[in-house]
Design a protein around this motif. Structure first.
Motif, PDB file in Angstrom:
ATOM      1  N   THR A 104       9.765  20.536 -14.654  1.00  0.00           N
ATOM      2  CA  THR A 104       9.153  21.147 -15.836  1.00  0.00           C
ATOM      3  C   THR A 104       9.994  22.341 -16.279  1.00  0.00           C
ATOM      4  N   VAL A 105      10.454  22.293 -17.509  1.00  0.00           N
ATOM      5  CA  VAL A 105      11.193  23.404 -18.121  1.00  0.00           C
ATOM      6  C   VAL A 105      10.479  23.734 -19.423  1.00  0.00           C
ATOM      7  N   GLY A 106       9.962  24.987 -19.516  1.00  0.00           N
ATOM      8  CA  GLY A 106       9.132  25.312 -20.666  1.00  0.00           C
ATOM      9  C   GLY A 106       7.863  24.492 -20.606  1.00  0.00           C
ATOM     10  N   ARG A 107       7.590  23.785 -21.670  1.00  0.00           N
ATOM     11  CA  ARG A 107       6.398  22.932 -21.699  1.00  0.00           C
ATOM     12  C   ARG A 107       6.728  21.457 -21.629  1.00  0.00           C
ATOM     13  N   LYS A 108       8.005  21.156 -21.361  1.00  0.00           N
ATOM     14  CA  LYS A 108       8.412  19.757 -21.332  1.00  0.00           C
ATOM     15  C   LYS A 108       8.707  19.311 -19.909  1.00  0.00           C
ATOM     16  N   ARG A 109       8.335  18.058 -19.629  1.00  0.00           N
ATOM     17  CA  ARG A 109       8.484  17.498 -18.296  1.00  0.00           C
ATOM     18  C   ARG A 109       9.404  16.287 -18.297  1.00  0.00           C
ATOM     19  N   ALA A 110       9.981  16.051 -17.138  1.00  0.00           N
ATOM     20  CA  ALA A 110      10.741  14.819 -16.882  1.00  0.00           C
ATOM     21  C   ALA A 110      10.551  14.489 -15.410  1.00  0.00           C
ATOM     22  N   GLU A 111      10.799  13.247 -15.064  1.00  0.00           N
ATOM     23  CA  GLU A 111      10.601  12.828 -13.681  1.00  0.00           C
ATOM     24  C   GLU A 111      11.849  12.136 -13.148  1.00  0.00           C
ATOM     25  N   TYR A 112      12.032  12.302 -11.860  1.00  0.00           N
ATOM     26  CA  TYR A 112      13.131  11.637 -11.154  1.00  0.00           C
ATOM     27  C   TYR A 112      12.543  10.913  -9.955  1.00  0.00           C
ATOM     28  N   SER A 113      12.747   9.616  -9.885  1.00  0.00           N
ATOM     29  CA  SER A 113      12.244   8.831  -8.762  1.00  0.00           C
ATOM     30  C   SER A 113      13.173   8.983  -7.561  1.00  0.00           C
ATOM     31  N   THR A 114      12.613   9.359  -6.421  1.00  0.00           N
ATOM     32  CA  THR A 114      13.432   9.579  -5.221  1.00  0.00           C
ATOM     33  C   THR A 114      13.813   8.286  -4.522  1.00  0.00           C
ATOM     34  N   GLY A 115      13.126   7.193  -4.841  1.00  0.00           N
ATOM     35  CA  GLY A 115      13.395   5.935  -4.157  1.00  0.00           C
ATOM     36  C   GLY A 115      12.662   5.806  -2.835  1.00  0.00           C
ATOM     37  N   ILE A 116      11.823   6.794  -2.501  1.00  0.00           N
ATOM     38  CA  ILE A 116      11.069   6.775  -1.247  1.00  0.00           C
ATOM     39  C   ILE A 116       9.635   6.333  -1.534  1.00  0.00           C
ATOM     40  N   ARG A 117       9.127   5.444  -0.720  1.00  0.00           N
ATOM     41  CA  ARG A 117       7.729   5.014  -0.818  1.00  0.00           C
ATOM     42  C   ARG A 117       7.015   5.322   0.491  1.00  0.00           C
ATOM     43  N   VAL A 118       5.781   5.809   0.400  1.00  0.00           N
ATOM     44  CA  VAL A 118       4.989   6.098   1.594  1.00  0.00           C
ATOM     45  C   VAL A 118       3.541   5.737   1.332  1.00  0.00           C
ATOM     46  N   ALA A 119       2.795   5.541   2.423  1.00  0.00           N
ATOM     47  CA  ALA A 119       1.357   5.345   2.306  1.00  0.00           C
ATOM     48  C   ALA A 119       0.719   6.679   1.935  1.00  0.00           C
ATOM     49  N   PRO A 120      -0.287   6.694   1.054  1.00  0.00           N
ATOM     50  CA  PRO A 120      -0.906   7.958   0.621  1.00  0.00           C
ATOM     51  C   PRO A 120      -1.381   8.844   1.763  1.00  0.00           C
ATOM     52  N   ASP A 121      -1.893   8.250   2.851  1.00  0.00           N
ATOM     53  CA  ASP A 121      -2.393   9.083   3.947  1.00  0.00           C
ATOM     54  C   ASP A 121      -1.272   9.704   4.775  1.00  0.00           C
ATOM     55  N   SER A 122       0.006   9.348   4.473  1.00  0.00           N
ATOM     56  CA  SER A 122       1.141   9.957   5.180  1.00  0.00           C
ATOM     57  C   SER A 122       1.755  11.115   4.396  1.00  0.00           C
ATOM     58  N   TRP A 123       1.229  11.379   3.203  1.00  0.00           N
ATOM     59  CA  TRP A 123       1.823  12.392   2.330  1.00  0.00           C
ATOM     60  C   TRP A 123       1.044  13.698   2.418  1.00  0.00           C
ATOM     61  N   GLU A 124       1.752  14.786   2.723  1.00  0.00           N
ATOM     62  CA  GLU A 124       1.146  16.118   2.769  1.00  0.00           C
ATOM     63  C   GLU A 124       1.337  16.775   1.409  1.00  0.00           C
ATOM     64  N   VAL A 125       0.260  16.794   0.618  1.00  0.00           N
ATOM     65  CA  VAL A 125       0.352  17.277  -0.762  1.00  0.00           C
ATOM     66  C   VAL A 125       0.798  18.731  -0.821  1.00  0.00           C
ATOM     67  N   GLY A 126       0.158  19.600  -0.043  1.00  0.00           N
ATOM     68  CA  GLY A 126       0.461  21.018  -0.111  1.00  0.00           C
ATOM     69  C   GLY A 126       1.855  21.373   0.354  1.00  0.00           C
ATOM     70  N   LYS A 127       2.379  20.616   1.339  1.00  0.00           N
ATOM     71  CA  LYS A 127       3.690  20.932   1.913  1.00  0.00           C
ATOM     72  C   LYS A 127       4.813  20.094   1.309  1.00  0.00           C
TER      73      LYS A 127
ATOM     74  N   GLY B 165       0.791  -1.217   0.000  1.00  0.00           N
ATOM     75  CA  GLY B 165       0.000   0.000   0.000  1.00  0.00           C
ATOM     76  C   GLY B 165       0.826   1.270   0.000  1.00  0.00           C
ATOM     77  N   GLN B 166       2.063   1.200  -0.476  1.00  0.00           N
ATOM     78  CA  GLN B 166       2.939   2.366  -0.515  1.00  0.00           C
ATOM     79  C   GLN B 166       3.187   2.784  -1.968  1.00  0.00           C
ATOM     80  N   ALA B 167       3.183   4.074  -2.191  1.00  0.00           N
ATOM     81  CA  ALA B 167       3.411   4.617  -3.531  1.00  0.00           C
ATOM     82  C   ALA B 167       4.726   5.376  -3.566  1.00  0.00           C
ATOM     83  N   PRO B 168       5.437   5.356  -4.703  1.00  0.00           N
ATOM     84  CA  PRO B 168       6.721   6.074  -4.807  1.00  0.00           C
ATOM     85  C   PRO B 168       6.525   7.577  -4.941  1.00  0.00           C
ATOM     86  N   ILE B 169       7.481   8.327  -4.405  1.00  0.00           N
ATOM     87  CA  ILE B 169       7.481   9.786  -4.533  1.00  0.00           C
ATOM     88  C   ILE B 169       8.416  10.162  -5.676  1.00  0.00           C
ATOM     89  N   SER B 170       7.910  10.945  -6.617  1.00  0.00           N
ATOM     90  CA  SER B 170       8.712  11.390  -7.758  1.00  0.00           C
ATOM     91  C   SER B 170       8.821  12.910  -7.757  1.00  0.00           C
TER      92      SER B 170
END
Length: 476
Positions: free
Chosen positions: A28-51, A19-24
């Motif tokens: 975003t530079v201009g209109r193009k995106r890329a992602e970097y996986s941090t290697g950290i996984r947490v339960a969704p209810d432990s993640w503070e979206v705004g902060k 039940g853990q999801a990865p944090i990426s």
């Protein structure tokens, strides 16, 4: 100047069975995106979206939140570096640089919507930096033979930290007169791997090293004497500093310092030590300490099975069946000794009492005189670090570590091997890691395959098919 935005998000579509999801990190530079996986996984209810942080208390949560800050800072630093060099600033280029392992040294977090300004490192004075550089150039480590022959067991990262701490001690007529502080760049332990899992593994290794206390007999003391001490009196891994710092315990000084005048010490090449697993490293020190008794001649040294298990594993009750001790401990060590990067041509014979093996006779040949410069592999090993998978595996369960060793074993003298390539074996253990039920299935299935009495020509192919049936095809 290119406009860049950074934001962390939880990839719920990649949730694992726990039940853990990865944090990426979304770049975003201009209109193009890329992602970097941090290697950290947490339960969704432990993640503070705004902060953009993980909720909770405790050291592990604090470490992970600091790593998120560090990664954000590194992305900003990469952008600045690209602009200064006149190179194109793209989201893909920044993500690639993060994956290659940009170090946190001397990085400061820039003010922004996510994080307030906060320094990530402590600045060294010029004299301190010069002293550290001198110590980092040491290529030989020394220990008193009493310390070498004291029962002690370490994990992969513990052993590496200990060797790097020994590197920081200067010997000789103008060497240290007191044990210097331990000061090790984190990159010497992890290389370019600055993932959350690697950082957590180093933190645990520091804890384990601090917890080590040994019965270190004083010179001239009788064998039944008791003299207990820790190896280190304190050790710290300061988030964002990029360094491991601490101090050896005061009672360790006679066993680590000013040994050149005692005649009862052993030296070892640091580059060689760093290529060896913890058990092989321990036996390497032990056998070299006995080889010194030969004063340049070949030497034979017999050790009882109980003494050998105590010296290497700190527990004489482990592996009560000699065949298992031979298969899982002795044979892998000898294979490492005979590798081209180590080239320690020691051999061994079983010592029997009746039909029972009760000891091992090690034959240590006469040392060969070097007439050429160190080979490229040895020179490269001087600054080598364990690969990310080795670091990751060190933080997993003993059952999973044992299973991986068996999966990749190619021993011709043992039927308890699977002959899989490291790439395939790594995919399998990563697939089951953190899932106790699947770890147990892997452990039991692997052993059943390896110990089968069925005549099998292609052991690797047979093992792979059986594991696919037991675990499913997801790891492929």
């Amino acid at each position: 100047m290119a406009q860049m935005s950074l934001s962390y998000w939880l990839r719920k579509n990649k949730m694992n069975l726990a039940g853990q999801a990865p944090i990426s990190l979304r770049i975003t530079v201009g209109r193009k995106r890329a992602e970097y996986s941090t290697g950290i996984r947490v339960a969704p209810d432990s993640w503070e979206v705004g902060k953009h942080r993980i909720q909770g208390e405790g050291e592990e949560v604090a470490d992970y939140n600091q790593l998120l800050k560090n990664t954000h800072a590194k992305a900003l630093r990469v952008k600045d570096t690209l602009e200064t060099a006149g190179q194109p600033v793209t989201a893909a280029a920044i993500a690639a640089a993060l994956r290659e392992g940009v170090q946190a040294t001397a990085v400061h977090v820039e003010p922004g919507p996510l994080f307030p300004p906060q320094p990530l490192t402590t600045t060294l004075t010029l004299s301190e930096a010069t002293s550290n550089a001198t110590r980092r150039s040491n290529t030989v480590a020394f220990q008193h033979n009493h310390l070498i022959r004291t029962p002690l067991r370490m994990g992969v990262l513990e052993a590496r930290i200990f060797v790097e701490a020994l590197r920081g001690i200067n010997h000789g007529p103008n060497g240290d007169t007191a044990l210097p502080p331990i000061d090790i760049p984190l990159s010497a332990i992890l290389g370019k791997d600055d993932s959350a899992a690697a950082y957590a593994a180093v933190r645990q290794a520091c804890k384990d090293l601090y917890a080590k206390d040994i019965n270190l007999l004083q010179v001239g003391a009788r064998k039944e004497s008791y003299h207990r001490t820790r190896i280190v009196s304190d050790i710290e891994l300061l988030a964002g500093s990029g360094r491991i710092r601490g101090n050896f315990a005061p009672l360790m000084q006679p066993y680590l310092l000013q040994l050149t005048s005692s005649g009862n010490f052993t030296s070892a090449d640091i580059a060689t030590l760093l290529t060896l697993s913890p058990n092989a490293q321990r036996l390497y020190w032990i056998l070299k300490s006995y080889a010194n008794l030969g004063e340049g001649r070949a030497w034979k040294q017999a050790l009882s099975i109980e003494d050998l298990k105590l010296l290497l594993l700190q527990d004489a009750t482990l592996y009560p069946v000699y065949a298992e001790f031979k298969r899982w401990v002795l044979e892998p060590i000898i294979d490492e000794f005979h590798s081209k990067d180590v080239a320690f041509p020691v051999s061994w014979e079983a010592v029997k009492t009746g039909k029972k093996t009760t000891g091992i006779l090690f034959i240590i040949p006469k040392p060969r005189t070097r007439t050429a410069a160190p080979t490229a592999p040895v020179a490269a090993a001087l600054n080598a670090a364990p690969d990310p998978f080795t670091v990751w595996l060190a933080g997993q369960s003993k059952k999973l570590q044992t299973a991986y060793a068996g999966l990749t074993s190619h021993s011709s003298s043992s039927k308890n091997s699977n002959h899989l390539s490291p790439t395939v074996a790594q995919a399998i253990v990563r697939h089951v890691a953190g899932q106790p039920e699947l770890e147990t299935v892997l452990y039991t299935t692997r052993h059943r395959i390896a110990t089968s009495k069925e005549a099998i020509k292609d052991k690797a192919g047979y093992s792979y098919k059986q594991l696919v049936t037991a675990l499913g095809r997801e790891f492929r």
